[in-house]
Scaffold this active site. Structure first.
Site, PDB file in Angstrom:
ATOM      1  N   TYR A 159       0.834  -1.205   0.000  1.00 55.16           N
ATOM      2  CA  TYR A 159       0.000   0.000   0.000  1.00 55.16           C
ATOM      3  C   TYR A 159       0.867   1.253   0.000  1.00 55.16           C
ATOM      4  CZ  TYR A 159      -3.928   3.056   1.223  1.00 55.16           C
ATOM      5  OH  TYR A 159      -4.887   4.039   1.227  1.00 55.16           O
ATOM      6  N   LYS A 163       1.146   4.157  -2.865  1.00 55.18           N
ATOM      7  CA  LYS A 163       0.776   5.547  -2.588  1.00 55.18           C
ATOM      8  C   LYS A 163       1.975   6.492  -2.687  1.00 55.18           C
ATOM      9  CE  LYS A 163      -3.624   4.809  -1.922  1.00 55.18           C
ATOM     10  NZ  LYS A 163      -4.647   5.384  -2.830  1.00 55.18           N
TER      11      LYS A 163
END
Length: 254
Positions: A159, A163
């Site tokens: 993640y 990002k």
């Protein structure tokens, strides 16, 4: 739904991941501000529910189901909306997934799906839409990034990688598109109390230590992220591009 007053009556906005959480709240808020919403997500049933809700409030909404983990579907969706509407002036790249796991337990399939949806899809959708925006010399793209775009979080290797990458992509897009009067920014929320946020952080043993690091002492509500998205999409942010607006309750001040 957002209470901030914006007028998007002459705009058409594509919103990805529009069936749940931040995406749905964004689509509803844009519709309430006069925007024609072009919504995409995996579930046709959920998209139809969103369409009915937007139109029930007096707004306009078109839908197109797509699985953005498939690059062909991501591109087909963007091309469909660009054909259907003469000028898409707003793009909100919101779709995202998370599979919390320690790096030593990392599943390759989870890594691939996270990067495919959270990073590759925004690039591919933007590739199609930005070309039209540049031709019209008008557009605003808002990427829904994360606090995880600027700091690491345990159990979030894929993640965070996605990002951080989206933050970098935002910078490059802003640099390349600025000369065509297309602005590109991102919002970086802390934990947001969406169904996904509650599922990951709802356990007090996990959520409370994270919350304790936030000076405001709480997690974000979807509306608070939506307001930031609307601001960056609007003419109120006409001189802002290439920025990551943190909606983190002060987490990064520490």
């Amino acid at each position: 739904m957002s209470k901030v007053s914006f007028d998007f009556s002459d705009h058409i906005a594509i919103v990805t991941g529009a069936t749940k959480g931040i995406g749905r709240a964004t689509a509803l808020a844009l519709g309430a501000c006069g925007c024609t919403v072009a919504a995409t997500g995996r579930s046709r049933e959920d998209l139809e529910s969103l369409k009915n809700e937007v139109e029930g409030g007096g707004g306009k909404c078109a839908v197109y189901p797509a699985d953005l983990s498939d690059p062909d579907q991501a591109i087909a969706m963007a091309e469909h909306f660009c054909r259907e509407f003469d000028e898409v002036s707003i793009l909100v790249n919101n779709a995202g997934v998370s599979f919390p796991e320690m790096l030593v337990d990392l599943e390759v399939s989870n890594w691939d799906k996270t990067l495919d949806i959270n990073l590759r899809a925004p690039a591919l959708v933007s590739k199609v839409v930005a070309r039209r925006m540049a031709a019209k010399k008008r557009g605003s793209i808002v990427n829904v990034a994360s606090l995880s775009s600027v700091t690491g979080l345990s159990e979030h290797a894929a993640y965070c990688a996605s990002k951080f990458g989206l933050h970098g992509l935002t910078k490059v897009m802003a640099l390349e598109l600025g000369g065509s009067n297309v602005r590109v920014n991102a919002v970086g929320p802390t934990v947001v109390l969406t169904p996904m946020g509650i599922e990951v952080w709802g356990d007090h043993a996990k959520g409370d230590p994270m919350k304790a690091k936030i000076p405001l002492g709480r997690f974000a509500q979807p509306k608070e992220v939506v307001d930031a998205v609307l601001f960056l999409a609007s003419d109120a942010a006409s001189m802002i591009t290439g920025e990551l607006l943190l909606v983190d309750g002060g987490y990064m001040t520490q």
